[in-house]
Enzyme design. Structure first.
Site, PDB file in Angstrom:
ATOM      1  N   ASP A 187      -7.208  -3.700   2.953  1.00 20.63           N
ATOM      2  CA  ASP A 187      -6.051  -4.552   2.645  1.00 20.63           C
ATOM      3  C   ASP A 187      -6.202  -5.965   3.203  1.00 20.63           C
ATOM      4  OD1 ASP A 187      -4.621  -2.419   1.419  1.00 20.63           O
ATOM      5  OD2 ASP A 187      -4.074  -1.671   3.396  1.00 20.63           O
ATOM      6  N   ASP A 227      -2.359  -1.469   5.769  1.00 23.39           N
ATOM      7  CA  ASP A 227      -2.799  -1.044   7.098  1.00 23.39           C
ATOM      8  C   ASP A 227      -4.306  -0.877   7.220  1.00 23.39           C
ATOM      9  OD1 ASP A 227      -3.047   1.138   5.476  1.00 23.39           O
ATOM     10  OD2 ASP A 227      -1.756   2.469   6.653  1.00 23.39           O
ATOM     11  N   ASP A 243       0.851  -1.176   0.000  1.00 24.20           N
ATOM     12  CA  ASP A 243       0.000   0.000   0.000  1.00 24.20           C
ATOM     13  C   ASP A 243       0.893   1.234   0.000  1.00 24.20           C
ATOM     14  OD1 ASP A 243      -2.323   1.476   0.099  1.00 24.20           O
ATOM     15  OD2 ASP A 243      -2.457   1.424   2.273  1.00 24.20           O
TER      16      ASP A 243
END
Length: 896
Positions: A636, A632, A329
């Site tokens: 995800d 996070d 990410d």
């Protein structure tokens, strides 16, 4: 899972009609009826497996069956110590697996806790608070700053409403909301008329119609994705399963052939022959291997913890060492998840600013030239607007700076401080008299401030197009000039192309008597400049990505942010394919075959949904790649669970992400991933060393019995002596290899292929070579002893000690798989190696020279000269295998 209606493309009138939602809200009776129809607004949990079944499942493994069979055989032989050791190993492994299971259920629990416990609704024309679980489609819900959105809402009234949607989209900044419908194809982060369950209201107020509750919400869909994702087994577990099948087949086949041959051809008594074959089986089974592997992984856990990576599943350590792709990410992982002013576009040039997050310190440069403190005063007019037209505050807690309020306003306070202004002092000297607050319709904020010298000014900040419409002049350090709109429009486009959020700052002097502020007062402003903001990349992430490239690991950024922003950050990070960006909408147009090609050529994926992240991970895995996924947010979690190694951020990460992952980074630092990969490679190297040491020694013991049996010779080592060797050396010397340090150039080797067999051609050859050397050493000294006229007990004692000494020298050889073992570092070894060698040596002296143990193991004292010969055989073994390794490495180097 059915496709949800596209509420974001429908007008408020259409949504109200479709859900039969009156303006005064639902009646109590209608709300109760719908609650029965749709069920409570909460995510339901699947019934977990009973604890006893989960525990029994830990024994459903072929290698465990072999070990249990080994324990039964040793019990039949009456060797209860060895039986207890094997049973203990099996129970410990089962207990560890039992305690580590259930991460998917815990991930779902973490998501369930994100639903708002209460909601403010409009029912029968009255505003009332109800439990969040009682919300139903058609309810009208109020949203206030600081609250969590309790269900998916179609917004129909907004007053400066901004939502923090990072947990769903990965976008770091709050999103402005409005009420107009958007295109059906709009990505989740672009659906500005929607408020999604679990997101946070950062500012403003709003009213929305509930369009989805419980599992039908976006949060519920992610929960459903998690429930459907199958967790992959790790490469090591796959290889160990294959190895167990191979080992079981080989041992059973060999035992059966020897029983038939010995009884039918050599005419051995069946009972005696059966006990010999049992001894062979025990010798061939590496019963200490699972324990040593577990200990090696446990040592890796400690090493990871020192590098700020907490391991939640032991096998994930060696998986991380084999990673060939890291999907990460952007927000909070590669970047700081903190807004920072990085540039100021002025009429006379551009200022560049450095710093870290919200810390009000950093340098200021003009066109690359660092400005001295006294030179910064020339830019104080911009700093005053940034400080005074601002409602945020910065807080310092032990050197960790955070913002209270809007992140962009926090970045403006840092800008003022970096320009040399004392923010609190400026606010005291020039207090605010009136305010036009930020509104999503006007996209600007203005304040009226008076100083103590009787001067007054209007200070303005906002979207560039809105502020430019209010301005007629532009600021210059000598005299103001007419506004050059084309120039400023070019500057806006240039900063936006670099992935920066752009704000414009303006000011205008007014009469000191003016005490209020109206929109009409905002005409004739003087434009001071443009502020370019960015969630800056972590400096350590840039070097970490470079190290990943050297280690043959590709880094792919998968984010919910805009493509332009993602591309700019990717270029700063040094991603290898940063020129191309693939968006979620483009991914939807690709079939699996096309995606398999694109995923190799593209390193940046923007505007992605949880389904996109999951699909990308699976596309990479389909090509045989071992994939690590970092993240996070709740969005995800499905990809984290599916990835071979899921890595969650421990500081700013959601609980759902942590529970779905195998590893958690304490410091949210991408650089810690590289350190963890290095540790993972070291752990796998050590596991390989353990296996490379264990299998040849076990094979050497077994082949000694086989040859003696086939040749009709007296066994050079008795079954009880072989059990002693397995008991004293298999765990102790193997454990020493678990503590081996990182070998040189560990991060210069390419990742090992996911399906690389545990028994490679080199390892099979090494097993064969060492087995033959063990056979030659044991039989050689045994025949030597008999030729010298020694008793059978002394001959077997010499053979027994020779076997142990060769295992010790083989240990020193196996410590360096990729380099020479003939150096001081290899001889010096680690404290653990010498501790284990000393323990084994003392144990061997004990059974050789202590009378009580001599009776148990049928041994006798060894003369000094013969003891030296035993050591010499160990040295000869070391010399031969080291010479073979150097020749093999030389040939490999010549081929490369």
């Amino acid at each position: 899972m059915s496709t949800p209606p596209s509420w974001h493309q429908q007008s408020v009138t259409e949504v109200s009609a479709q859900l039969n939602s009156p303006e005064q809200g639902l009646s109590a009776a209608e709300a109760d009826a719908r609650l029965l129809q749709y069920g409570p607004n909460q995510l339901t949990a699947a019934a977990p497996l009973p604890g006893w079944r989960r525990f029994l499942q830990q024994f459903h493994n072929l290698l465990i069956y072999v070990l249990l069979g080994s324990a039964a055989i040793t019990a039949l032989l009456g060797h209860w110590v060895d039986t207890l050791v094997i049973v203990a190993v099996v129970l410990v492994n089962a207990l560890v697996g039992f305690l580590q299971e259930g991460k998917a259920e815990r991930a779902l629990d973490a998501i369930r806790h994100m639903l708002a416990p209460q909601a403010v609704v409009l029912r029968e024309g009255k505003r009332q608070t109800v439990p969040g679980s009682e919300l139903v489609p058609g309810d009208r819900v109020w949203l206030e700053a600081g609250e969590r959105v309790p269900a998916d809402l179609r917004l129909y009234r907004c007053h400066g409403l901004q939502l923090q949607e990072a947990l769903l989209t990965g976008e770091s900044l709050p999103v402005e909301k409005q009420t107009e419908a958007v295109a059906e194809q709009a990505a989740l982060g672009d659906r500005s008329c929607m408020a999604y369950s679990g997101t946070l209201v950062s500012s403003g107020q709003g009213l929305g119609i509930v369009v989805a509750t419980a599992s039908q919400t976006e949060l519920g869909r992610i929960s459903g994705l998690l429930d459907q994702v199958n967790t992959l087994t790790t490469p090591l577990l796959e290889q160990m399963a294959q190895f167990a099948k191979w080992l079981t087949l080989m041992i059973l086949l060999l035992a059966g052939l020897l029983l038939a041959f010995g009884h039918l051809v050599l005419a051995y008594p069946f009972a005696e022959l059966f006990m010999i074959v049992v001894g062979l089986s025990v010798a061939a089974i590496p019963e200490g291997l699972p324990a040593v592997l577990t200990i090696t992984l446990a040592v890796g856990v400690q090493g990871m913890a020192r590098r700020n990576a907490i391991v939640r599943r032991l096998p994930a350590i060696e998986t991380l060492g084999s990673v060939s792709v890291i999907c990460t990410d952007k927000t909070g992982t590669l970047t700081r998840n903190e807004m920072m002013v990085v540039s100021l576009a002025l009429q006379q040039g551009e200022l560049q600013l450095s710093g870290a997050g919200y810390a009000p310190t950093g340098s200021v440069s003009l066109d690359g030239q660092l400005l001295a403190l006294e030179q910064l005063s020339a830019y104080w007019p911009l700093g005053r607007v940034a400080a005074l037209c601002n409602d945020a505050a910065l807080h310092d807690q032990d050197g960790n700076w955070s913002v209270e309020g809007d992140p962009m306003e926090g970045a403006l306070l840092c800008l003022a401080a970096k320009l040399g202004l004392q923010v609190e002092q400026e606010r005291r000297q020039c207090p605010r008299r009136d305010l036009i607050p930020f509104d999503s319709r006007h996209r600007l904020m203005a304040t009226l401030n008076h100083d103590h010298q009787g001067q007054a000014a209007i200070l303005l900040k906002g979207a560039p197009e809105q502020v430019l419409a209010c301005c007629s002049q532009q600021w210059q350090q000598q005299d103001n000039a007419a506004l050059d709109r084309d120039y400023w429009q070019q500057q806006v486009e240039r900063l936006a192309a670099q992935g920066q959020r752009v704000l414009a700052l303006a000011t205008k002097a007014v009469d000191a008597e003016q005490g209020s502020l109206q929109f009409d007062d905002l005409q004739g402003m003087t434009l001071l400049g443009l502020v370019g903001m960015q969630d800056p990349p972590r400096a350590e992430a840039i070097s970490a990505i470079h190290e990943c490239r050297q280690a043959g690991i590709r880094v792919k950024m998968i984010t919910g942010d805009h493509g332009i922003t993602a591309k700019a950050i990717g270029a700063q990070l040094g991603l290898s394919c940063s020129e191309r960006v693939l968006t979620g909408a483009e991914l939807d147009q690709l079939d699996d075959a096309s995606l398999a090609l694109q995923v190799q050529e593209v390193d940046i994926f923007a505007r992605t949904s949880p389904e996109h992240k999951l699909r990308l991970v699976m596309a990479l895995q389909a090509q045989g790649l071992t994939v690590a996924m970092t993240g996070d947010g709740v969005n995800d979690a499905p990809a984290l669970k599916r990835a071979d190694a899921g890595i969650a951020m421990g500081g700013k990460g959601s609980e759902a992400a942590k529970e779905a992952a195998e590893l958690v980074l304490v410091d949210d630092n991408f650089a810690s991933i590289v350190a963890a990969v290095r540790e993972g490679r070291t752990v796998y190297d050590n596991l390989k060393k353990v296996i490379s040491w264990t299998l040849p020694t076990n094979a050497g013991e077994a082949i000694t019995i086989v040859v003696a049996l086939l040749l009709g010779l007296t066994l050079p080592i008795t079954p009880v002596q072989i059990l002693w060797v397995n008991l004293i050396t298999a765990v102790t010397l193997g454990i020493a290899l678990a503590f081996e340090p990182v070998e040189p150039n560990t991060m210069r080797r390419p990742p090992r292929p996911r399906h690389q067999p545990l028994l490679s051609g080199e390892l099979v050859w090494h097993i064969l070579l060492v087995s033959l050397l063990f056979l030659a050493g044991v039989f050689g000294i045994y025949r030597y002893a008999l030729a010298q006229g020694y008793s059978l007990e002394l001959a077997r004692t010499l053979a027994l000690n020779t076997l142990v000494v060769m295992e010790i020298f083989h240990l020193f050889f196996i410590r360096n798989l990729y380099g020479s073992s003939l150096n001081w570092q290899a001889v010096k070894a680690t404290p653990m190696v010498w501790a284990m060698v000393l323990s084994v040596t003392l144990a061997q002296f004990a059974i050789t020279y202590l009378p009580p143990l001599q009776q148990v193991f049928a041994t006798t004292a060894v003369p000094l000269a013969d003891g030296v010969l035993v050591v010499a055989i160990g040295v000869a073994l070391f010399a031969i295998v080291e010479l073979e390794k150097q020749l093999r490495l030389l040939l490999k180097k010549m081929r490369d």
